[in-house]
Structures are given as C-alpha cells and as structure tokens.
Design an enzyme around this catalytic site. Structure first.
Site, PDB file in Angstrom:
ATOM      1  N   TYR A  34     -18.804  -3.951   9.166  1.00 33.96           N
ATOM      2  CA  TYR A  34     -18.051  -5.052   9.770  1.00 33.96           C
ATOM      3  C   TYR A  34     -17.848  -6.130   8.712  1.00 33.96           C
ATOM      4  CZ  TYR A  34     -17.339  -8.851  13.290  1.00 33.96           C
ATOM      5  OH  TYR A  34     -16.852  -9.892  14.056  1.00 33.96           O
ATOM      6  N   HIS A  51     -23.127 -20.326  16.959  1.00 34.33           N
ATOM      7  CA  HIS A  51     -21.859 -19.663  16.673  1.00 34.33           C
ATOM      8  C   HIS A  51     -20.846 -19.603  17.822  1.00 34.33           C
ATOM      9  CE1 HIS A  51     -19.317 -17.631  13.941  1.00 34.33           C
ATOM     10  NE2 HIS A  51     -20.258 -17.029  13.244  1.00 34.33           N
TER      11      HIS A  51
END
Length: 639
Positions: free
Chosen positions: A467, A353
């Site tokens: 989130y 990522h």
C-alpha cells in the site's frame, strides 16, 4: 513591513503573513472527486491481484470480478453515482472514509496515529526546551489566527511556479470570483488543493463513543493544554479581544509548568486515550459521571496539546519511539495533534488520523518551522514576563473512583506490552538520491518502491500486498487513494535481481527498472487524479452494507481479503521542516515504512512486530538500493 504582518499592541506578530488571495478563495470551484468507470476499476483491481496469485487463484478471482461487474457491482455503481449527484457539496469517499476511521475500535495510537518530527532549529541555542516550546506555540497560534482570518496563503500545487507562484498572478486571481477561480489557476498549470480539513487542526478532538467515535471542535475555546510528567495544565493563550498573549507571558507560564515539582499522578489519565475505543467510551462515561465534566471539557476543547517530555533524545530510533507513542501518561492521543518537545528541544507532531491527512499537517509543520526559526518570538536572552503564573495556569484535577483506577492500570499494562513488542529501525542510504535518479530518467519514488519489493522477495521469497498512500486533495473533500506498488513489472524485475542475476546483462536489468518506473508513474498519476480502484471498491462495499444487502461474493473472495491485508504499508513526504516520519504496521505481520527520497540520500523508517524482522528488512532494502543504483550507473553487480 510591520503593517503587513499585523502587529498587536504587544508588538508581537499576530499573523504569519497576509495573503492577498483569501485562504478559501478556490474552495468553492474545486473539481469534484470523480467516480471511476466500473470497467476501469475491475481492470486495475485485477492488475494489482496478478502478482499476488497463482494461475488457478487468479482465474477464480477474475471470474468473481467479471460476475460482479455485470451484476450486483453494476447496480451498486449506479446507485453510488446517483447518490454522488445528489451530494455535489462533497465527495463520494467522505462519508465512508470518516466512518471507517471513526467506527474502528482499535486504539488510535500505533494503529492510526502517525508522527513527523521537526528538524532542529539551525541556531543551536534556540533548541532549549523552554525557548523552542514558546516559539513553536506562538507560531502555532499565529498559524491558527492567520487561517481563521483568511490570510493564510491558499494551498496550491504549482507545476510551473515561474508563471503561477507570482505576485502578478495573485493580484489578478484574487479578483476572479470564487465560483470560477479554480479555472484561472488551472490555466497557468496550478492546482489549488482542498483545505476543508484545516479547521479541525485546532480546538478539536476525537471523542470515544460506543460503536462509533465523534469528532468535536469548539473554536471559542482560548486555552492551551500542556502535559508534563503525566500532569495536565491549561492556560489561556488568546485574550477576550482575540489577541494572542504576549510571547513573554506564554514563556513565563511554560517555565512555571516546567519547574512545577508536583509528583507524577499515581493513575495517569493519558493512558485512557490509548485504550480500545469501546473500553475507553465506557470509562469516559464513568469519568463524566464522577464529576470530571469541566476538566474533560478543557482537555477536549483546548487549542492543541503541548507535551513536554523530561528526557533528552538519544538518536533517531529513540526520537521515532518518542514521537510515535512515547509515554502515554504524557500524551492525549485523541487530540487532533500533540506537539511534543523533549528536554533537548527535539520537536515532533503525533496526529490523530480520522479528521485529516498528511497534507494538512505537513503544511502546518512547514509554516510553524519556518516562522519559529526565521522570526522567533523570543530569543535565548528574552526574560519571561513577571506575571503570576500560579493564577493563570490551572492544573487539572481528576476525581477517580476504583473502577477508573482499575481501568487506567489495565490500559497501562496493555499499552506497555504493545510498545514492548514494537520494533523501530531506520537507515540512511548515502549513495545517491533524487538527483542521480532524475539524471537517469527514472522516477525516484518508483525506485524506492521497487527496492521494498526486491527486499521482501530477498528476505521472505514472496510478493505481498503493498500500500502506498496518495493524496487526492486536488479535488473537493478528497482524502487519499491507494497506489498498488507491487506489480507484474516489479515482480519480474525483483526476481531478475534476486534469483536470476547471472542470466541478465546490465542493459537488460536497466530496461526492467525503466519498465517499473514507467508503470509506477502511471499508477501514481491515476491515483492522484482519483483513478485508483481501492476507494471505489471500498465505497461500493460500504453502500451494499449500508443498504442491508448481503455482502457480494466478490468481497468474500480470499484474494480480496489478502489484497487488503497490507503487509507492506508505505507513505512518503519530503520537506525542509521534517526530519523523519513514521507510523505503526497496519497488520500484526506487516511493516510500516515511512521513507524520504532526498537529493543525494534516501531515508527509511520501518516499524514491525515480532512476526517480522525489520532490521533484516532494512538490510535487504539497503542491498536492493545499492544494486539498483549500481545497475543504473552501468556497473556489473554480484549477488
């Protein structure tokens, strides 16, 4: 038209397409990621804190926030703005965000890497492992060549595709200079997106280093890395002139690898890429000093990693486990991505990522799914080329001393224990989706997020830090911003559904849902325009620490820590190429929620560790969705 796709002498298309607008046409003129006003950031921060705190806690947090805004926060903000003005080629989040990922010492697998699995090829006989691996590899190479040649269609978000996604518009805009091209697109309500991450899709890896890793890319490398049964193989897929190997030759080499009956290595190297980064950095140093430099160089510079698994997929949960972590012996988690194909042709991508976000990977997946299914390079009737694969394919041999063997054994024990403790569960809610919600004029994403809040309240009796990631790729070097889905609105609505159902009429409940939808829509729009608060506060904190300043009191507030301990971490995407997506929980007592709102159903994939019960959470999500849909349809619901 053959000429249009660019065929080589071998007759196979070398490119996916040839865009008349160059790939990077808009990159120069993309708008810069704005730094929000400090006042706005503090207001948004306090709005996000409100549902998580009692009155006393909130008062204390509010005081700290206002003091920060008047004092050290203001100074840091001014420094950040000044610094940003000196670095107009990039965005204020780029440096801090790369650092955040690359300095993290946890293993990348389960903590950072995410996965997306492909839908099966609509033509069943093309899902054979060898055929699909060949076709997807060829499509991936075509993507790489198309991108590097500047022929890949620029990534553009069209708000009015009838006007902007047309040949006429493209023919005009290609003559508009790069320095102003963005404005031309903006005039027709089209938003070009940042493509600066794409070059790291290929020939790239994350190298473990003490304290902070490095991203490494070698675009000159011409080979592919293939993992099977824990063994590492490489072969060239691009020739000296930059042309792709014939698909029949790629097929022959992959067939050779799939039929190689070498035993699995006693100490599979792949496990090392699942280790703590400092531990792995030391072991890598040892590997290099032990005569493995050339072999590692092959691994690091390979175009990408193709992982061929020797077992078929059982069901969606099994697919999720395979694509999210699988057997570390047959993965190299540091590569920018692993293309994974199981025995029955189920395919997926596991990506690292730090180098990039979901948008770039999703575009890649969409293109190679479309290309490999609509114009496959080989068919089930194709014969592999009669080439000597034993000469073309090199099996990498790693020299391991006792310290390395011990390191691999320990990495395997840790990995197996972590995977053992991970639960993945999923549901498909079949009673409606995007179509019905839009008809009722509520945001589909808002409804999904409301269901998560309602479910957590039903299961655990509280509202916690949540989130949702939102791309800021509409800006130069944008990454992501956080949407904070837990609000006073979702809390009020959830409490009405879960705790006080008898007190509310169906109309009142509908009103509460609409309130949530409006507020969530506003948060989403703000985040996409770079007007969240998380990245701004993160950058101010990063700036203070990089200047050696003591950490401001604002950041030492327990409430700040709690808001950033994201118990419900969520991410969504919908695409014709993708079957499911998911990631691990970001905290030990959290849920990782990958979800998709389709036209007439909603899919949800939840990961958890023993501290939380994911199966029960999904049951509560299903119940919440049922209740919300029934209320929107005007039905009375029972508790």
């Amino acid at each position: 038209v053959p000429g249009r796709r660019g065929y080589s002498g071998a007759g196979a298309a070398e490119f996916l397409h040839r865009s008349i607008v160059p790939t990077m046409h808009y990159q120069k003129s993309l708008p810069r990621l704005p730094i929000p006003k400090l006042e706005d950031t503090i207001t948004r921060y306090l709005n996000a804190q409100k549902p998580l705190l009692n009155d006393d806690q909130f008062r204390k947090t509010e005081e700290l926030a206002h003091a920060f805004k008047k004092g050290i926060g203001r100074e840091l903000h001014e420094q950040l703005v000044a610094q940003d003005n000196q670095n107009k080629h990039t965005s204020y989040i780029t440096g801090p965000w790369f650092d955040m990922y690359l300095k993290a010492r946890e293993p990348v697998v389960l903590n950072f890497n995410a996965f997306m699995s492909f839908n099966p090829d609509p033509k069943a006989e093309y899902n054979d492992q060898l055929i699909r691996a060949t076709n997807m590899t060829v499509s991936a190479i075509r993507f790489m060549k198309t991108f590097r040649a500047g022929y890949l269609e620029p990534e553009v978000f069209h708000l009015n595709p009838e006007k902007s996604d047309t040949e006429t518009f493209k023919k005009i805009i290609r003559f508009v200079p790069s320095s102003i091209s963005w404005f031309g697109a903006y005039m027709v309500n089209a938003y070009p997106l940042d493509m600066s991450q794409y070059f790291r899709l290929f020939n790239s890896t994350r190298l473990p280093k003490p304290n902070k890793d490095e991203l490494y890319t070698d675009e000159k490398a011409k080979h592919l890395l293939v993992l099977r049964n824990g063994n590492f193989y490489v072969f060239d897929v691009i020739d000296r002139d930059g042309n792709m190997l014939k698909p029949s030759e790629i097929q022959a080499h992959l067939k050779y690898i799939l039929s190689d009956n070498s035993p699995a290595p006693a100490f599979p190297l792949g496990y090392l890429s699942s280790e703590n980064r400092d531990t792995w950095a030391l072991l890598r140093k040892n590997l290099l000093e032990n005569g493995n430099e050339e072999a590692l160089q092959k691994v690091d510079s390979a175009m990408f990693c193709l992982s061929l698994d020797d077992f078929p997929s059982k069901d969606f949960v099994h697919v999720s486990h395979t694509m999210l972590h699988g057997d570390a012996a047959n993965r190299w988690y540091d590569k920018s991505f692993n293309l994974i194909i199981t025995k029955d042709g189920t395919a997926g991508i596991n990506f690292e990522h730090s180098w990039g976000d979901g948008v770039a990977v999703l575009r890649f997946q969409n293109e190679i799914f479309k290309d490999s299914t609509k114009t496959p390079a080989i068919s089930p009737q194709s014969q592999p080329a009669s080439v000597d694969s034993s000469r073309a394919v090199q099996k990498l041999d790693f020299k391991l001393n006792d310290a390395l063997k011990a390191g691999i054994t320990k990495a395997k024990q840790k990995f197996d224990a972590t995977v053992e403790s991970l639960s993945l569960n999923l549901i498909q809610f079949q009673e409606g989706g995007k179509e019905l919600l839009k008809q009722k004029k509520v945001s589909p994403d808002a409804v999904a997020q409301l269901a998560f809040q309602m479910a957590f309240l039903r299961q655990y009796g509280q509202t916690v830090a949540t989130y949702e990631s939102c791309s800021t790729a509409a800006f130069k070097h944008g990454r992501t911003e956080t949407i904070r889905p837990a609000s006073v609105h979702t809390k009020k609505c959830s409490e009405a559904f879960v705790k006080e159902l008898s007190k509310h009429s169906t109309e009142e409940l509908q009103k509460l849902i609409v309130e949530c939808s409006k507020y969530h829509g506003r948060l989403t729009k703000e985040a996409a325009m770079g007007q969240g608060f998380d990245r701004h506060l993160f950058s101010l904190r990063y700036l203070a620490l990089s200047k050696g300043l003591p950490l401001p009191d604002f950041y030492q507030d327990q409430a700040y820590a709690r808001l950033n301990h994201n118990i419900i971490s969520t991410s969504t995407l919908v695409s014709p190429a993708v079957q499911l997506g998911g990631f691990g929980p970001v905290v030990a007592d959290g849920f990782g929620v990958g979800y998709q709102v389709h036209d007439d159903w909603i899919g949800c994939n939840v990961s958890s560790y023993p501290a939380r019960n994911g199966k029960e959470f999904l049951r509560c999500i299903h119940k919440s969705l049922e209740d919300i849909f029934n209320v929107l349809k005007g039905k009375k619901i029972g508790s």
